[in-house]
Design a protein around this motif. Structure first.
Motif, mmCIF file in Angstrom:
data_model
loop_
_atom_site.group_PDB
_atom_site.id
_atom_site.type_symbol
_atom_site.label_atom_id
_atom_site.label_comp_id
_atom_site.label_asym_id
_atom_site.label_seq_id
_atom_site.Cartn_x
_atom_site.Cartn_y
_atom_site.Cartn_z
ATOM 1 N N ASP A 15 0.835 -1.209 0.000
ATOM 2 C CA ASP A 15 0.000 0.000 0.000
ATOM 3 C C ASP A 15 0.870 1.259 0.000
ATOM 4 N N TYR A 16 0.518 2.182 -0.917
ATOM 5 C CA TYR A 16 1.172 3.493 -0.988
ATOM 6 C C TYR A 16 2.699 3.353 -1.110
ATOM 7 N N GLY A 62 -10.231 0.208 0.647
ATOM 8 C CA GLY A 62 -9.588 0.834 1.799
ATOM 9 C C GLY A 62 -8.207 0.330 2.112
ATOM 10 N N ASN A 112 -5.028 -2.510 3.097
ATOM 11 C CA ASN A 112 -4.735 -3.251 4.337
ATOM 12 C C ASN A 112 -5.832 -4.252 4.637
ATOM 13 N N ARG A 168 4.613 6.475 -2.439
ATOM 14 C CA ARG A 168 4.834 7.498 -1.415
ATOM 15 C C ARG A 168 6.032 7.111 -0.536
ATOM 16 N N SER A 191 1.274 6.470 4.804
ATOM 17 C CA SER A 191 0.131 5.579 5.002
ATOM 18 C C SER A 191 -0.752 6.119 6.118
ATOM 19 N N PRO A 192 -2.091 5.985 5.974
ATOM 20 C CA PRO A 192 -2.996 6.459 7.034
ATOM 21 C C PRO A 192 -2.717 5.793 8.377
ATOM 22 N N THR A 193 -2.199 4.568 8.339
ATOM 23 C CA THR A 193 -1.934 3.869 9.605
ATOM 24 C C THR A 193 -0.585 4.260 10.201
ATOM 25 N N GLY A 194 0.276 4.875 9.398
ATOM 26 C CA GLY A 194 1.616 5.228 9.874
ATOM 27 C C GLY A 194 2.623 4.092 9.730
ATOM 28 N N SER A 201 5.260 7.029 6.601
ATOM 29 C CA SER A 201 4.574 8.309 6.878
ATOM 30 C C SER A 201 3.481 8.603 5.868
#
Length: 523
Positions: free
Chosen positions: A385-386, A502, A504, A389, A462-465, A460
């Motif tokens: 994911d991501y 969404g 994950n 980024r 990712s929404p989860t960190g 950093s």
């Protein structure tokens, strides 16, 4: 089920054992050298036995000639004594008969070259008449062995006694004597014929023997009468303790044997023979060194030649073994390089997982096997994911490290040998699970998702960190209407759904009533 990979070093249908060339070479060289040594030994042993056999034949012939000569010499003396004794016992040896008797004795001695002289003694051992013109003076011969023998024995056969020095002139003689009786058979004296020691010495010298050879004439009790080489101190010595008299004569009257001489310690091949008519033994011997002199030279030359050949073979073998070892090292390096090339061709260099090439080969094999055995085949597609980024935030080096960590997480969840973890491309991975239904694929996918999360890789962007992955699963039983592309497309579709739902999470695509249904898991 493991993916069958054909080893090019093995023949189809069974493994071929590689010939251990180095061991075979060493064994061959050692065998050749051993055979050369054995052949040399056999050839030399045969040659040695041949030389000894020739020496035995020569020794046997020589002793036969010696025995015949000795028997003739003693028999002639015996015949002379017998005729004289018969005459003396009839006519007596009074003063009137002595001149005639002396002339008769002298003629007999002249007729037989081996005779030193003929002597007549009375019953007290005093000289009565001899073949010599001058009568010896002295105490007589009552102390001599031959006189005592006839004095004590009534036998009328000739007696051969130990060698003595003549009291006439000091010459060595071998006494042959006979008893003289009166008309009533009483002892009246002894008639003696002395055979010259020089006669046998000359006879022995007529034969060709080596410098360390020997010839002898002895009584059957071992008393030495004559010998070549002549050693005065040895005349009259006893040979009774020697092997000829102890071991050989009791078993056979003639023969040969290799013996260490009791006289001088020289090892000789002795031929021996006991006379039939008289208690005498003759023997001729050649030293072992002289018999084998030529053989020793041949053995030395042959041994040197074989040694040089063995050294040459050994040198060639050493070079060959070195080349074999070098070849084995090169072959081992090539094998390592081949294995490395195989690994490069079928695995991703960054993550160590299988690449798309190996994935396609395995997928083709498992698809066909699943169709034949009607077994379920599952495929998991996953994506980081991501990840763009992550690369933008931390750089490509950190991105590569991130890919390797995710690969280890994926691989740790593949518990069977048949499970295949693949880097499908970029940040996308795949897991092929033979003999696994959709429920099993979902369990594995969740394990992978949690394993990646458990690494706590900071992200950093990712929404989860933290770094996470999205996974899509699909499972089916292959049939003739299905294709590999369909399996990949549907697993990829499930992955796409997981990412758009969404991230994950795990999305599962299944067939229910002919309609594809999507199940999500974000636990």
């Amino acid at each position: 089920m493991p993916i069958p990979i054909q080893d090019p070093d093995q023949a189809p249908g069974g493994a071929l054992k590689r010939l251990p060339l180095l061991k075979a070479a060493v064994l061959f060289i050692a065998t050749v050298c051993l055979c050369l040594g054995v052949l040399l030994y056999l050839q030399l042993e045969q040659s040695r036995r041949h030389d000894l056999e020739l020496a035995r034949v020569a020794s046997s012939n020589l002793t036969r000639a010696m025995a015949q000569q000795a028997e003739d010499a003693f028999m002639k003396a015996d015949l002379v004594l017998t005729s004289l004794v018969d005459w003396i016992q009839v006519d007596g040896y009074g003063t009137a008969q002595r001149p005639r008797l002396q002339k008769t004795l002298a003629r007999r001695v002249q007729a037989l070259g081996q005779l030193h002289g003929i002597f007549l003694f009375d019953k007290q051992g005093q000289w009565i008449v001899t073949s010599f013109e001058d009568m010896p003076r002295g105490p007589g011969v009552a102390d001599r062995e031959y006189f005592k023998f006839h004095q004590q024995n009534a036998s009328t056969i000739a007696h051969v006694g130990p060698a003595i020095r003549s009291r006439q002139n000091g010459e060595w003689i071998i006494p042959v004597s006979k008893r003289v009786n009166d008309k009533n058979g009483n002892f009246q004296g002894v008639l003696l014929a002395g055979i010259k020691m020089a006669y046998f010495d000359q006879f022995f010298k007529s034969f060709s023997i080596d410098d360390n050879g020997s010839m002898f004439l002895a009584l059957t009790d071992g008393t030495l009468l004559a010998r070549r080489p002549f050693v005065e101190s040895q005349i009259g010595s006893s040979l009774a303790k020697g092997d000829i008299f102890q071991k050989h004569l009791p078993n056979a009257p003639a023969g040969d044997a290799m013996i260490n001489s009791v006289v001088d310690g020289t090892v000789r091949l002795y031929g021996y023979r006991q006379l039939d008519a008289y208690p005498l033994v003759v023997s001729a011997a050649s030293s072992r060194d002289s018999i084998l002199k030529d053989w020793y030279g041949t053995a030395f030359q042959s041994s040197v030649i074989v040694a040089l050949v063995v050294m040459g073979i050994g040198l060639f073998g050493w070079v060959f073994v070195r080349q074999v070892r070098l070849g084995e090292r090169v072959e081992a390096d090539l094998r390592k390089a081949k294995d490395a090339l195989k690994l490069i061709a079928t695995h991703d260099s960054l993550t160590g997982l299988a690449n798309r090439r190996l994935f396609e080969q395995a997928l083709d094999i498992e698809f066909g096997r699943g169709a034949r055995q009607s077994s379920s085949l599952s495929l998991i597609m996953l994506d980081i994911d991501y990840f763009k980024r992550y690369n933008d935030a931390y750089g490509h080096v950190a991105g590569d490290h991130c890919l390797a960590e995710v690969a280890r997480a994926v691989k740790s969840c593949c518990h069977r040998k048949a499970d295949l973890a693949v880097r499908y491309g970029g940040e996308e991975f795949a897991v092929l699970l033979p003999d696994t239904n959709i429920q099993g694929a979902l369990v594995i996918a969740e394990q992978i998702r949690h394993s990646v999360m458990g690494k706590n890789i900071t992200h950093s962007g990712s929404p989860t960190g933290y770094l996470t992955v999205s996974l899509g699963c699909y499972a089916f039983v292959p049939n003739a209407l299905d294709t590999i592309e369909v399996l990949i497309e549907r697993a990829d579709a499930a992955l796409y759904q997981a990412k758009h739902s969404g991230r994950n999470r795990v999305a599962v695509l299944s067939m229910e009533g002919g309609v594809e249904a999507l199940m999500r898991s974000d636990r």
